[in-house]
Design a protein around this motif. Structure first.
Motif, PDB file in Angstrom:
ATOM      1  N   ALA A  61       0.850  -1.191   0.000  1.00  0.00           N
ATOM      2  CA  ALA A  61       0.000   0.000   0.000  1.00  0.00           C
ATOM      3  C   ALA A  61       0.888   1.244   0.000  1.00  0.00           C
ATOM      4  CB  ALA A  61      -0.921  -0.009   1.224  1.00  0.00           C
ATOM      5  N   CYS A  62       0.285   2.383  -0.267  1.00  0.00           N
ATOM      6  CA  CYS A  62       1.015   3.650  -0.299  1.00  0.00           C
ATOM      7  C   CYS A  62       0.579   4.496   0.896  1.00  0.00           C
ATOM      8  CB  CYS A  62       0.725   4.394  -1.598  1.00  0.00           C
ATOM      9  SG  CYS A  62       1.781   5.846  -1.860  1.00  0.00           S
ATOM     10  N   VAL A  63       1.551   5.075   1.587  1.00  0.00           N
ATOM     11  CA  VAL A  63       1.271   5.846   2.798  1.00  0.00           C
ATOM     12  C   VAL A  63       1.806   7.261   2.643  1.00  0.00           C
ATOM     13  CG1 VAL A  63       1.599   5.983   5.293  1.00  0.00           C
ATOM     14  CG2 VAL A  63       1.452   3.742   4.188  1.00  0.00           C
ATOM     15  N   ARG A  64       0.937   8.231   2.840  1.00  0.00           N
ATOM     16  CA  ARG A  64       1.370   9.630   2.880  1.00  0.00           C
ATOM     17  C   ARG A  64       1.651   9.995   4.335  1.00  0.00           C
ATOM     18  NH1 ARG A  64      -1.607  15.191   0.738  1.00  0.00           N
ATOM     19  NH2 ARG A  64      -0.428  14.732  -1.154  1.00  0.00           N
ATOM     20  N   VAL A  65       2.853  10.498   4.595  1.00  0.00           N
ATOM     21  CA  VAL A  65       3.254  10.901   5.938  1.00  0.00           C
ATOM     22  C   VAL A  65       3.479  12.406   5.954  1.00  0.00           C
ATOM     23  CG1 VAL A  65       4.904  10.589   7.809  1.00  0.00           C
ATOM     24  CG2 VAL A  65       4.343   8.654   6.319  1.00  0.00           C
ATOM     25  N   SER A  66       2.848  13.071   6.925  1.00  0.00           N
ATOM     26  CA  SER A  66       2.977  14.521   7.067  1.00  0.00           C
ATOM     27  C   SER A  66       3.502  14.840   8.455  1.00  0.00           C
ATOM     28  CB  SER A  66       1.615  15.207   6.867  1.00  0.00           C
ATOM     29  OG  SER A  66       1.033  14.844   5.629  1.00  0.00           O
ATOM     30  N   CYS A  81       5.765  13.325   2.647  1.00  0.00           N
ATOM     31  CA  CYS A  81       6.415  12.368   1.753  1.00  0.00           C
ATOM     32  C   CYS A  81       5.546  11.134   1.615  1.00  0.00           C
ATOM     33  CB  CYS A  81       7.791  11.998   2.312  1.00  0.00           C
ATOM     34  SG  CYS A  81       8.783  10.975   1.211  1.00  0.00           S
ATOM     35  N   ASP A  82       5.623  10.483   0.463  1.00  0.00           N
ATOM     36  CA  ASP A  82       4.893   9.245   0.211  1.00  0.00           C
ATOM     37  C   ASP A  82       5.839   8.061   0.336  1.00  0.00           C
ATOM     38  OD1 ASP A  82       2.763  10.888  -0.316  1.00  0.00           O
ATOM     39  OD2 ASP A  82       2.911  10.703  -2.497  1.00  0.00           O
ATOM     40  N   PHE A  83       5.335   6.966   0.929  1.00  0.00           N
ATOM     41  CA  PHE A  83       6.137   5.779   1.162  1.00  0.00           C
ATOM     42  C   PHE A  83       5.390   4.524   0.735  1.00  0.00           C
ATOM     43  CE2 PHE A  83       7.643   8.862   4.231  1.00  0.00           C
ATOM     44  CZ  PHE A  83       9.014   8.651   4.290  1.00  0.00           C
ATOM     45  N   GLU A  84       6.150   3.507   0.407  1.00  0.00           N
ATOM     46  CA  GLU A  84       5.608   2.160   0.247  1.00  0.00           C
ATOM     47  C   GLU A  84       5.463   1.536   1.627  1.00  0.00           C
ATOM     48  OE1 GLU A  84       7.438  -2.197  -0.938  1.00  0.00           O
ATOM     49  OE2 GLU A  84       8.246  -0.404  -1.916  1.00  0.00           O
ATOM     50  N   LEU A  85       4.343   0.853   1.861  1.00  0.00           N
ATOM     51  CA  LEU A  85       4.171   0.101   3.102  1.00  0.00           C
ATOM     52  C   LEU A  85       4.819  -1.273   2.905  1.00  0.00           C
ATOM     53  CD1 LEU A  85       2.997  -0.147   5.944  1.00  0.00           C
ATOM     54  CD2 LEU A  85       0.846  -0.905   4.910  1.00  0.00           C
ATOM     55  N   ALA A  86       6.058  -1.398   3.394  1.00  0.00           N
ATOM     56  CA  ALA A  86       6.850  -2.600   3.144  1.00  0.00           C
ATOM     57  C   ALA A  86       6.518  -3.729   4.110  1.00  0.00           C
ATOM     58  CB  ALA A  86       8.337  -2.273   3.220  1.00  0.00           C
TER      59      ALA A  86
END
Length: 206
Positions: free
Chosen positions: A104-109, A191-196
């Motif tokens: 999934a894709c996670v936006r972190v602020s 920033c956007d991250f992959e949920l690994a």
């Protein structure tokens, strides 16, 4: 509920090795510790930045775990080849529409408010931000971590895919800007991250 985030600025070429180490060495070590609730790992394959989050039932359990994880944390940083930053948080909000899957894709602020406004900021997040996010197709879950002493906060919102996040980006940007203004907050980074790794078993906290 409480969480510790460990951010490693590593080599992009070492991301897969780092994920394997987290899954095979770090998680089993954490699972043996009192009060451990769950673990997740976010990865940015372009920059090499990874954020590991461990969740704990109490602040005491989180603090007691700190000296016990130093060796495995340092080993993970060596594999990723980067510097480490560790921070402890209170989990102020945890809401799931449905479980997030790995990939999934996670936006972190990252934001900051006056410490005296933390409580009102949490209320604003619960009553204004969460209902808006619930309406978005592909939204999985949202969490809010806070440091009441400094006013620092981290918002993480997971989506089924990078495409789902990209589709909603204009609406999310407007929601972010309006919320930051209303809360009197300072926007630090996003920033956007992959949920690994998705193994964070924190109960619903709204």
């Amino acid at each position: 509920m409480y969480a510790r985030t460990t951010t490693v600025w590593g080599r992009p070429s070492s991301i897969d090795d780092g994920i394997a180490n987290m899954r095979g060495s770090v998680m089993p070590e954490l699972q043996r510790m009192h009060g451990f609730v769950g673990f997740s790992l976010l990865a940015d394959r372009e920059s090499g930045r990874c954020i590991a989050a461990s969740a704990w039932q109490t602040e005491d359990a989180m603090r007691a775990s700190a000296p016990l994880v130093v060796e495995v944390r340092d080993r993970a940083a060596q594999i990723l080849g980067g510097t480490v930053d560790v921070a402890d948080w209170e989990i102020a909000v945890m809401h799931r529409h449905h479980e997030s899957a790995e990939g999934a894709c996670v936006r972190v602020s990252w934001v900051k408010v006056d410490p005296s406004h933390v409580e009102s900021g949490i209320d604003l997040f619960k009553h204004s931000v969460l209902p808006a996010l619930e309406e978005l197709e592909g939204h999985c879950s949202t969490s809010l971590l806070v440091n009441r002493a400094t006013g620092a906060a981290v918002i993480s919102t997971a989506y089924d895919s990078a495409e789902a996040l990209q589709h909603h980006r204009p609406q999310l940007d407007r929601l972010r800007d309006a919320t930051v203004e209303q809360a009197g907050a300072q926007m630090l980074e996003e920033c956007d991250f992959e949920l690994a790794i998705a193994h964070l078993r924190v109960p619903e906290l709204v």
